[in-house]
Design a protein around this motif. Structure first.
Motif, mmCIF file in Angstrom:
data_model
loop_
_atom_site.group_PDB
_atom_site.id
_atom_site.type_symbol
_atom_site.label_atom_id
_atom_site.label_comp_id
_atom_site.label_asym_id
_atom_site.label_seq_id
_atom_site.Cartn_x
_atom_site.Cartn_y
_atom_site.Cartn_z
ATOM 1 N N TYR A 24 29.508 37.784 35.722
ATOM 2 C CA TYR A 24 29.600 37.732 37.187
ATOM 3 C C TYR A 24 30.325 36.462 37.629
ATOM 4 O O TYR A 24 31.199 36.508 38.514
ATOM 5 N N LEU A 25 29.962 35.323 37.029
ATOM 6 C CA LEU A 25 30.644 34.084 37.390
ATOM 7 C C LEU A 25 32.119 34.127 37.024
ATOM 8 O O LEU A 25 32.979 33.638 37.775
ATOM 9 N N LEU A 26 32.440 34.723 35.878
ATOM 10 C CA LEU A 26 33.832 34.800 35.447
ATOM 11 C C LEU A 26 34.656 35.645 36.412
ATOM 12 O O LEU A 26 35.764 35.253 36.829
ATOM 13 N N ILE A 27 34.115 36.815 36.779
ATOM 14 C CA ILE A 27 34.828 37.690 37.719
ATOM 15 C C ILE A 27 34.955 37.016 39.079
ATOM 16 O O ILE A 27 36.019 37.054 39.718
ATOM 17 N N SER A 28 33.877 36.379 39.534
ATOM 18 C CA SER A 28 33.907 35.728 40.840
ATOM 19 C C SER A 28 34.897 34.573 40.863
ATOM 20 O O SER A 28 35.664 34.409 41.833
ATOM 21 N N LEU A 29 34.897 33.751 39.810
ATOM 22 C CA LEU A 29 35.826 32.630 39.757
ATOM 23 C C LEU A 29 37.265 33.104 39.681
ATOM 24 O O LEU A 29 38.169 32.514 40.317
ATOM 25 N N SER A 30 37.490 34.174 38.892
ATOM 26 C CA SER A 30 38.841 34.729 38.797
ATOM 27 C C SER A 30 39.309 35.266 40.147
ATOM 28 O O SER A 30 40.454 35.040 40.569
ATOM 29 N N PHE A 31 38.416 35.972 40.848
ATOM 30 C CA PHE A 31 38.769 36.509 42.173
ATOM 31 C C PHE A 31 39.027 35.376 43.158
ATOM 32 O O PHE A 31 39.994 35.410 43.932
ATOM 33 N N GLN A 32 38.155 34.346 43.137
ATOM 34 C CA GLN A 32 38.315 33.233 44.068
ATOM 35 C C GLN A 32 39.628 32.499 43.816
ATOM 36 O O GLN A 32 40.320 32.081 44.762
ATOM 37 N N SER A 33 39.965 32.335 42.533
ATOM 38 C CA SER A 33 41.221 31.668 42.204
ATOM 39 C C SER A 33 42.419 32.471 42.701
ATOM 40 O O SER A 33 43.378 31.909 43.271
ATOM 41 N N ALA A 34 42.375 33.791 42.498
ATOM 42 C CA ALA A 34 43.479 34.638 42.962
ATOM 43 C C ALA A 34 43.567 34.635 44.486
ATOM 44 O O ALA A 34 44.670 34.604 45.061
ATOM 45 N N LEU A 35 42.422 34.659 45.172
ATOM 46 C CA LEU A 35 42.417 34.643 46.631
ATOM 47 C C LEU A 35 42.979 33.330 47.175
ATOM 48 O O LEU A 35 43.757 33.316 48.156
ATOM 49 N N VAL A 153 50.651 38.125 58.893
ATOM 50 C CA VAL A 153 49.572 38.929 58.296
ATOM 51 C C VAL A 153 49.976 39.294 56.882
ATOM 52 O O VAL A 153 51.084 39.798 56.651
ATOM 53 N N ARG A 154 49.051 39.051 55.948
ATOM 54 C CA ARG A 154 49.318 39.375 54.540
ATOM 55 C C ARG A 154 48.198 40.284 54.035
ATOM 56 O O ARG A 154 47.022 39.978 54.190
ATOM 57 N N ASP A 155 48.563 41.373 53.440
ATOM 58 C CA ASP A 155 47.586 42.338 52.914
ATOM 59 C C ASP A 155 47.125 41.883 51.523
ATOM 60 O O ASP A 155 47.920 41.822 50.584
ATOM 61 N N VAL A 156 45.828 41.560 51.412
ATOM 62 C CA VAL A 156 45.258 41.118 50.124
ATOM 63 C C VAL A 156 44.220 42.127 49.616
ATOM 64 O O VAL A 156 43.316 41.766 48.853
ATOM 65 N N SER A 157 44.330 43.361 50.032
ATOM 66 C CA SER A 157 43.364 44.387 49.607
ATOM 67 C C SER A 157 43.357 44.576 48.105
ATOM 68 O O SER A 157 42.328 44.921 47.504
ATOM 69 N N ARG A 158 44.538 44.340 47.484
ATOM 70 C CA ARG A 158 44.627 44.538 46.034
ATOM 71 C C ARG A 158 43.638 43.646 45.290
ATOM 72 O O ARG A 158 43.040 44.063 44.284
ATOM 73 N N LEU A 159 43.454 42.429 45.779
ATOM 74 C CA LEU A 159 42.519 41.521 45.109
ATOM 75 C C LEU A 159 41.092 42.072 45.135
ATOM 76 O O LEU A 159 40.373 42.032 44.129
ATOM 77 N N PHE A 160 40.686 42.593 46.285
ATOM 78 C CA PHE A 160 39.323 43.132 46.396
ATOM 79 C C PHE A 160 39.163 44.418 45.596
ATOM 80 O O PHE A 160 38.105 44.656 45.007
ATOM 81 N N HIS A 161 40.215 45.217 45.558
ATOM 82 C CA HIS A 161 40.156 46.432 44.740
ATOM 83 C C HIS A 161 40.069 46.083 43.256
ATOM 84 O O HIS A 161 39.331 46.722 42.498
ATOM 85 N N ASP A 162 40.842 45.061 42.847
ATOM 86 C CA ASP A 162 40.777 44.628 41.441
ATOM 87 C C ASP A 162 39.385 44.085 41.096
ATOM 88 O O ASP A 162 38.862 44.337 40.006
ATOM 89 N N ARG A 163 38.806 43.342 42.043
ATOM 90 C CA ARG A 163 37.464 42.820 41.790
ATOM 91 C C ARG A 163 36.451 43.953 41.628
ATOM 92 O O ARG A 163 35.594 43.925 40.725
ATOM 93 N N GLU A 164 36.536 44.945 42.475
ATOM 94 C CA GLU A 164 35.628 46.084 42.356
ATOM 95 C C GLU A 164 35.836 46.827 41.048
ATOM 96 O O GLU A 164 34.874 47.287 40.412
ATOM 97 N N THR A 165 37.103 46.944 40.630
ATOM 98 C CA THR A 165 37.397 47.587 39.340
ATOM 99 C C THR A 165 36.780 46.789 38.193
ATOM 100 O O THR A 165 36.210 47.354 37.255
ATOM 101 N N HIS A 166 36.911 45.468 38.274
ATOM 102 C CA HIS A 166 36.327 44.612 37.228
ATOM 103 C C HIS A 166 34.804 44.754 37.189
ATOM 104 O O HIS A 166 34.211 44.812 36.097
ATOM 105 N N TYR A 167 34.180 44.840 38.372
ATOM 106 C CA TYR A 167 32.731 45.038 38.409
ATOM 107 C C TYR A 167 32.343 46.382 37.789
ATOM 108 O O TYR A 167 31.325 46.483 37.082
ATOM 109 N N GLN A 168 33.127 47.393 38.054
ATOM 110 C CA GLN A 168 32.827 48.711 37.498
ATOM 111 C C GLN A 168 32.948 48.705 35.974
ATOM 112 O O GLN A 168 32.095 49.241 35.261
ATOM 113 N N VAL A 169 34.032 48.089 35.506
ATOM 114 C CA VAL A 169 34.211 47.987 34.050
ATOM 115 C C VAL A 169 33.075 47.167 33.443
ATOM 116 O O VAL A 169 32.536 47.495 32.373
ATOM 117 N N TYR A 170 32.681 46.093 34.148
ATOM 118 C CA TYR A 170 31.593 45.244 33.664
ATOM 119 C C TYR A 170 30.284 46.038 33.542
ATOM 120 O O TYR A 170 29.526 45.869 32.588
#
Length: 473
Positions: A24-35, A153-170
């Motif tokens: 969870y920390l790894l995914i969260s840190l990776s998402f935060q870094s990308a964001l 305006v910048r669309d960053v939906s991809r980051l949240f979708h990737d995070r959800e995908t990572h959670y699902q795989v996890y």
């Protein structure tokens, strides 16, 4: 719950907690870094657009005052420029009046209220109907006579979708890890707890009275040491139980023998007494009956005295005093000499000088009993030898006879109370089978022991090794 299950469940909980928290920390840190990278890029893009827009306004001489007059040419310039046409942005006044916009959404007044003429800002918002995540950035456009505000305006939906995908795989990985780890941990815990199950089975069998059972020692770890200690305990328990059983058996034998030894003389006494009471007997018969009563009475008296001595010696402590062992052996021989001479036996005495710390009266009783047994076992014309010598342990006394001898299978039993190798001969000579038992108790009180060597038809030699300090005189 079984210990193996406890080990399995505890290990799985620790594994899930550590891997779950780490993942969870790894995914969260990776998402935060990308964001944060997306925010930095969006702000940088907004700053470049703002500077470029200021440059165009400066080149065209656009100010707040002539903005309306030149807005058409400014708009055409922005639309024709490839750099501006590739980005979506909006320019408004401080009052919210739109100057230029390629965005479909309305102006974010909340964001604009938080920035000043020299500061920029951003906000992340979720577009509920579309489920998209948009990054709004805003900054000031400084003109010669005032300030405009630019929004991108910048669309960053991809980051949240990737995070959800990572959670699902996890989640799937966790399920797989739980399944595999459960099987592996159960096998390991079952194997590791095998010595404990063996120890439990051994303890149950021991509790049910099987004192010969032992736990299987597997390895040299703490469980192996525990199994070894359990086996040592089981050995001690088995030994103690065996000693208790032997003591109970000896007690039963003692009681049975005592009753038997009482019954025989009492039967004779009662029979002859009844004969004297109920019949007219001649003088010879009356004398014979009285003699039987007297001899059996003396036998009971000797039995009671022997029992009393055995009990007193068993419960008393020796009063240690210096005892001259040479004089003690000579005195024992002197007392036994008349009985030896009456039976036609020769008694020889050879004793070294030595002083032993002990109870002289008890030691005298020991020697008298050994000499008396030797006299009873030896036929007329035989010889009895009494010898004494100093040893490193104390003092050693040996009584040897030329009598009938003792069978090898009987040597371990002759010191038990009431035990007699030849019962008829012992009773005929007034014995009750308590002499050697008394000798054994006396020797033990003096930290000593008895040792018997015998051959049938050749004789017996009894060696008494007494503890204490034997000093030459």
């Amino acid at each position: 719950m079984r210990f193996s299950w406890k080990v399995t469940i505890s290990t799985l909980c620790i594994l899930l907690l550590s891997t779950g928290l780490g993942s969870y920390l790894l995914i969260s840190l990776s998402f935060q870094s990308a964001l944060e990278r997306e925010i930095a890029m969006a702000q940088e893009e907004m700053q470049l657009l703002r500077v470029s827009y200021e440059a165009v306004c400066s080149a065209r001489g656009v100010t707040l005052e002539n903005m309306k007059e030149r807005s058409r040419s400014l708009t055409r310039t922005l639309e024709e420029a490839a750099y501006f046409s590739d980005h979506q942005f909006r320019v408004t006044t401080a009052d919210g009046e739109r100057i230029y916009s390629t965005l479909s959404s309305s102006s974010d007044r909340e964001l604009l209220s938080k920035i000043g003429p020299r500061s920029s800002g951003y906000v992340l918002r979720r577009n509920e109907p579309a489920g998209r995540y948009l990054l709004h950035c805003a900054g000031p456009v400084v003109l010669p006579d005032g300030v405009l505000y630019m929004e991108t305006v910048r669309d960053v939906s991809r980051l949240f979708h990737d995070r959800e995908t990572h959670y699902q795989v996890y989640r799937w990985i966790v399920l797989l890890v739980v399944g595999v780890s459960s099987a592996v941990m159960f096998v390991l815990s079952y194997w590791l707890t095998a010595p404990i199950r063996s120890l439990r089975r051994a303890a149950n069998q021991l509790a049910q009275g099987d004192y010969s059972t032992r736990a299987q020692v597997m390895g040299g770890d703490e469980i192996g040491e525990l199994a070894g200690n359990f086996n040592h305990m089981a050995d001690a328990i088995e030994k103690n139980v065996q000693e208790l059983e032997d003591a109970a058996r000896r007690q039963e034998d003692f009681t049975a023998s005592f009753v038997h030894e009482l019954k025989t003389p009492l039967t004779s006494i009662i029979g002859y007494a009844d004969m004297l009471r109920s019949r007219d007997l001649g003088e010879d018969m009356r004398f014979k009956a009285a003699s039987y009563i007297f001899s059996e009475g003396k036998r009971l008296e000797n039995l009671s005295l022997s029992l009393m001595s055995l009990q007193v010696v068993g419960r008393s402590e020796t009063e240690a005093r210096p005892v001259n062992m040479r004089k003690l052996c000579a005195e024992a021989a002197r007392i036994s000499h008349p009985a030896m001479k009456a039976k036609g036996l020769r008694l020889s005495v050879q004793a070294e000088e030595g002083t032993l710390q002990g109870d002289g009266a008890l030691l005298q009783t020991l020697l008298q009993n050994l000499l008396d047994n030797a006299r009873k076992a030896t036929a007329a014309g035989g010889q009895v030898a009494l010898t004494g010598r100093k040893t490193e342990e104390g003092y050693q006394v040996t009584v040897a006879d030329q009598g009938r001898g003792i069978p090898a299978g009987e040597l371990d039993k002759i010191t038990e109370p009431f035990y007699m190798v030849d019962k008829s001969r012992s009773r005929a000579e007034g014995g009750a089978g308590l002499g050697l038992a008394l000798c054994k108790r006396i020797a033990e009180l003096h930290r000593g022991r008895l040792r018997f060597e015998s051959k049938e038809g050749q004789g017996t030699m009894v060696t008494v090794t007494l503890g204490g300090t034997a000093d030459g005189q």
